[in-house]
Write a protein that holds these residues in place. Structure first.
Motif, PDB file in Angstrom:
ATOM      1  N   TRP A  27       1.007  -1.398   0.054  1.00 39.29           N
ATOM      2  CA  TRP A  27       0.118  -0.076   0.012  1.00 39.29           C
ATOM      3  C   TRP A  27       0.824   1.264  -0.011  1.00 39.29           C
ATOM      4  N   ARG A  28       1.911   1.089   0.794  1.00 43.81           N
ATOM      5  CA  ARG A  28       2.980   2.327   0.977  1.00 43.81           C
ATOM      6  C   ARG A  28       3.513   2.707  -0.389  1.00 43.81           C
ATOM      7  N   ARG A  29       3.723   1.434  -1.018  1.00 41.99           N
ATOM      8  CA  ARG A  29       4.672   1.655  -2.157  1.00 41.99           C
ATOM      9  C   ARG A  29       3.832   2.257  -3.529  1.00 41.99           C
ATOM     10  N   GLY A  30       2.323   2.032  -3.465  1.00 43.65           N
ATOM     11  CA  GLY A  30       1.730   2.639  -4.308  1.00 43.65           C
ATOM     12  C   GLY A  30       1.022   1.572  -5.218  1.00 43.65           C
ATOM     13  N   GLN A  31       0.962   0.409  -4.912  1.00 46.89           N
ATOM     14  CA  GLN A  31       0.582  -0.766  -5.641  1.00 46.89           C
ATOM     15  C   GLN A  31      -1.007  -0.690  -5.998  1.00 46.89           C
ATOM     16  N   PHE A  32      -1.790   0.004  -5.165  1.00 48.98           N
ATOM     17  CA  PHE A  32      -3.086  -0.130  -5.200  1.00 48.98           C
ATOM     18  C   PHE A  32      -3.650   1.447  -5.446  1.00 48.98           C
ATOM     19  N   ASP A  33      -2.611   2.138  -6.215  1.00 46.99           N
ATOM     20  CA  ASP A  33      -3.074   3.552  -6.674  1.00 46.99           C
ATOM     21  C   ASP A  33      -3.967   3.422  -7.680  1.00 46.99           C
ATOM     22  N   ALA A  34      -3.676   2.985  -8.966  1.00 43.20           N
ATOM     23  CA  ALA A  34      -4.147   2.967 -10.253  1.00 43.20           C
ATOM     24  C   ALA A  34      -4.803   1.680 -10.612  1.00 43.20           C
ATOM     25  N   LEU A  35      -5.785   1.046  -9.845  1.00 38.10           N
ATOM     26  CA  LEU A  35      -6.388  -0.124  -9.943  1.00 38.10           C
ATOM     27  C   LEU A  35      -7.386  -0.173 -11.467  1.00 38.10           C
ATOM     28  N   ASP A  36      -7.633   0.689 -11.830  1.00 39.82           N
ATOM     29  CA  ASP A  36      -8.484   1.010 -12.845  1.00 39.82           C
ATOM     30  C   ASP A  36      -7.766   0.978 -14.224  1.00 39.82           C
ATOM     31  N   GLU A  37      -6.648   1.485 -14.323  1.00 42.99           N
ATOM     32  CA  GLU A  37      -5.453   1.393 -15.372  1.00 42.99           C
ATOM     33  C   GLU A  37      -5.236  -0.005 -15.438  1.00 42.99           C
ATOM     34  N   THR A  38      -4.630  -0.548 -14.256  1.00 45.19           N
ATOM     35  CA  THR A  38      -3.758  -1.872 -14.239  1.00 45.19           C
ATOM     36  C   THR A  38      -4.904  -2.997 -14.668  1.00 45.19           C
ATOM     37  N   ALA A  39      -6.139  -2.840 -14.303  1.00 44.39           N
ATOM     38  CA  ALA A  39      -6.995  -3.940 -14.933  1.00 44.39           C
ATOM     39  C   ALA A  39      -7.137  -3.865 -16.334  1.00 44.39           C
TER      40      ALA A  39
END
Length: 82
Positions: A27-39
């Motif tokens: 979470w701190r590293r930003g792995q969940f920041d752009a879930l829509d684009e990642t999907a």
């Protein structure tokens, strides 16, 4: 019986703590920041235009507006006969 139960409980707490620590680190590293684009990364541009017979007319119109006219599916993709 009690010592083995204590071992199971302590092991569960340890593994749960490790999982929580890994989640907090991600979470701190930003792995969940752009879930829509990642999907959407796993789709190719053609995939967004393939005709889907199960869509409602409103869904079909929204996808046509966003990605262009629908294309016929090739055999084996999105319901195309294999």
């Amino acid at each position: 019986m009690f010592p083995s139960s204590l071992t199971v409980i302590l092991t569960g707490l340890f593994l749960g703590s490790v999982a929580l620590a890994v989640f907090a680190w991600a979470w701190r590293r930003g792995q969940f920041d752009a879930l829509d684009e990642t999907a959407r990364v796993m789709f190719e541009p053609r995939d967004w235009r393939i005709e889907r017979p199960w869509e409602s007319p409103a869904q079909r119109a929204a996808r046509r507006e966003r990605h262009g006219p629908a294309l016929e599916p090739r055999p084996g993709e999105w319901g195309g006969a294999a």
